[in-house]
Design an enzyme around this catalytic site. Structure first.
Site, PDB file in Angstrom:
ATOM      1  N   ASP A  82       0.862  -1.178   0.000  1.00 60.79           N
ATOM      2  CA  ASP A  82       0.000   0.000   0.000  1.00 60.79           C
ATOM      3  C   ASP A  82       0.901   1.231   0.000  1.00 60.79           C
ATOM      4  O   ASP A  82       1.601   1.492   0.981  1.00 60.79           O
ATOM      5  CB  ASP A  82      -0.904  -0.016   1.229  1.00 60.79           C
ATOM      6  CG  ASP A  82      -1.986   1.052   1.171  1.00 60.79           C
ATOM      7  OD1 ASP A  82      -2.061   1.768   0.158  1.00 60.79           O
ATOM      8  OD2 ASP A  82      -2.750   1.159   2.150  1.00 60.79           O
ATOM      9  N   ASP A 122      -2.645   2.392  -6.289  1.00 55.90           N
ATOM     10  CA  ASP A 122      -1.588   2.470  -5.269  1.00 55.90           C
ATOM     11  C   ASP A 122      -1.558   1.260  -4.343  1.00 55.90           C
ATOM     12  O   ASP A 122      -0.989   1.329  -3.255  1.00 55.90           O
ATOM     13  CB  ASP A 122      -1.747   3.749  -4.447  1.00 55.90           C
ATOM     14  CG  ASP A 122      -3.080   3.814  -3.710  1.00 55.90           C
ATOM     15  OD1 ASP A 122      -3.954   2.969  -3.971  1.00 55.90           O
ATOM     16  OD2 ASP A 122      -3.261   4.728  -2.885  1.00 55.90           O
ATOM     17  N   GLU A 123      -2.122   0.147  -4.781  1.00 52.86           N
ATOM     18  CA  GLU A 123      -2.256  -0.996  -3.879  1.00 52.86           C
ATOM     19  C   GLU A 123      -2.288  -2.278  -4.694  1.00 52.86           C
ATOM     20  O   GLU A 123      -2.906  -2.335  -5.751  1.00 52.86           O
ATOM     21  CB  GLU A 123      -3.552  -0.839  -3.076  1.00 52.86           C
ATOM     22  CG  GLU A 123      -3.841  -1.907  -2.072  1.00 52.86           C
ATOM     23  CD  GLU A 123      -5.178  -1.681  -1.385  1.00 52.86           C
ATOM     24  OE1 GLU A 123      -5.563  -2.557  -0.594  1.00 52.86           O
ATOM     25  OE2 GLU A 123      -5.838  -0.658  -1.650  1.00 52.86           O
TER      26      GLU A 123
END
Length: 455
Positions: free
Chosen positions: A11, A106-107
């Site tokens: 993350d 973003d993960e």
């Protein structure tokens, strides 16, 4: 459950704000809020400096402005910059394993067991994660990420959140409940505010409290599917595989009603809510789409769909909702509706428009976001409306920079880049023919700034 901690969850920390601070050296160490900057805007990401003042994702921008000190940077989004950085990170993950499942820009999850030659002992995956974090920071110009590794997706994701920012937590096999049970029940996926309130009413505040409840009790409380899922997660039972990225064909939301609905006002509120959720999912997956579809099931179980295709793709929930309202009006609600759905198809990677467009500009705002989608701006844009805070620009004489603000026929630009010192600020006429929108800067290439401070 796996016998080894072989699922990794990454993350990236305050990702949008981190990219802004990387590309804008004058903002490093300062509060930064990314999102809609107008009166009805919503925060997408707040830097950790801004979070110290209470700014949070999904908070109204107006509330964030009240909480944060003067000098906080409120910026519109630069999706191209975020996508470029995300692509670098995802490629690093694919070097570890062919099974990488991006959850959003973003993960992502990584199945380390599918990679070649990895030592899957606790010490081995810890060393692997440290190396990954170092490579990410080096390749992205300093963007950090928090890593969690566990025997399941559940434990990996929870672990990545235990020591943010820039954290690394490995949950050894066999110690899942030791880590899981003391946590607030809201750490489990699917426990939102409404479910949490119902659980609190029956004395469930931690995951351990939830694990003490029987399956029949949870089914009675949350329904069969949700209750069964909560019962399993509270015991760290999660066998979901890591699924490599698949191309989405559509993104949609549906609501099935306990009774047939005919009230247009009530149905309209459902449309707005579903359009907002579809918009969020589109943005999280980095997609926009051209076709908006309304699905409805009538009282007699006949199912109809109505669609409209746009000339250009969108991910804006206002556009999606507006079209869905029109399609609902055309289809009618005679006899009542049992189900209503809103979806977007014809997907492509986000290509144009303002990532964080919001409502009409608030005249009390110093800076507002311009939205250049033709379907949402019926009149030609003024020279001033070409510019929005955070936007990358280039001046023929002064070089590259970014928009700090605009108003009264002027635009304020700070001339700096990722590898320069904090740069000078110049205020220009908003219709200056030498000022142009620009692509995001490359954080790997140094470019001298030619601007000099105004006398």
């Amino acid at each position: 459950m796996r016998r080894e901690a072989s699922i990794l969850h990454l993350d990236l920390d305050a990702f949008f704000a981190a990219v802004e601070q990387r590309d804008k050296p004058s903002l490093r160490g300062r509060p930064v809020v990314v999102g809609g900057t107008g009166g009805r805007g919503v925060v997408a990401t707040a830097s950790y400096e801004a979070r110290a003042y209470g700014a949070r994702s999904a908070m109204s921008t107006a509330e964030a402005r009240r909480r944060c000190p003067s000098g906080t940077a409120f910026l519109g989004g630069r999706f191209a910059a975020y996508r470029r950085t995300s692509d670098v990170v995802m490629e690093l993950l694919r070097e570890l394993s062919p099974l990488v499942e991006p959850v959003s820009i973003d993960e992502a999850y990584v199945d380390l067991a599918a990679g070649e030659g990895h030592d899957l002992s606790v010490d081995g995956v810890t060393a692997l994660a440290r190396g990954l974090k170092q490579r990410i920071a080096a390749a992205t110009g300093g963007v950090t990420g928090s890593v969690g590794i566990g025997s399941s997706k559940l434990m990996a994701k929870i672990a990545s959140d235990l020591d943010k920012p820039d954290g690394l937590v490995v949950v050894p096999p066999g110690r899942e409940l030791e880590v899981l049970h003391p946590l607030p029940v809201t750490r489990l996926g699917g426990v939102g505010p409404a479910t949490a309130e119902r659980l609190h009413q029956v004395g469930v505040k931690t995951v351990g409290d939830l694990a003490s409840k029987s399956l029949p009790d949870l089914v009675a409380l949350a329904g069969r599917a949700h209750g069964t899922g909560l019962h399993a997660l509270a015991r760290a039972e999660d066998d979901r595989p890591v699924v490599a990225e698949r191309e989405a064909k559509s993104i949609s939301q549906e609501e099935t009603f306990a009774r047939d609905l005919t009230d247009r006002g009530v149905l309209g509120r459902y449309v707005d809510s579903m359009a907002a959720r579809v918009g969020r999912r589109l943005r999280a997956a980095a997609y926009s789409g051209r076709t908006v579809t309304l699905k409805l099931r009538r009282y007699d179980f006949t199912t109809l769909t109505r669609s409209q295709t746009l000339p250009q793709p969108t991910d804006d929930p206002r556009v999606i909702a507006s079209i869905a309202h029109r399609l609902l009006a055309e289809a009618g609600t005679q006899g009542g509706l049992r189900l209503l759905g809103v979806g977007v198809s014809g997907l492509s990677l986000y290509a144009q428009g303002d990532l964080f467009a919001d409502g009409e500009p608030d005249p009390d705002d110093d800076v507002v976001t311009a939205d250049d989608r033709p379907e949402e701006v019926p009149e030609p844009l003024t020279a001033e409306a070409r510019w929005w805070p955070g936007q990358d620009v280039r001046h023929d004489d002064l070089g590259a920079g970014w928009v700090w603000g605009r108003g009264l026929g002027r635009v304020t630009v700070r001339f700096e880049g990722p590898l320069t010192p904090p740069g000078p600020v110049r205020t220009l006429a908003s219709d200056d023919p030498a000022l142009h929108p620009a692509e995001p800067p490359d954080w790997r290439v140094s470019e001298p700034v030619r601007a000099t401070p105004a006398p």
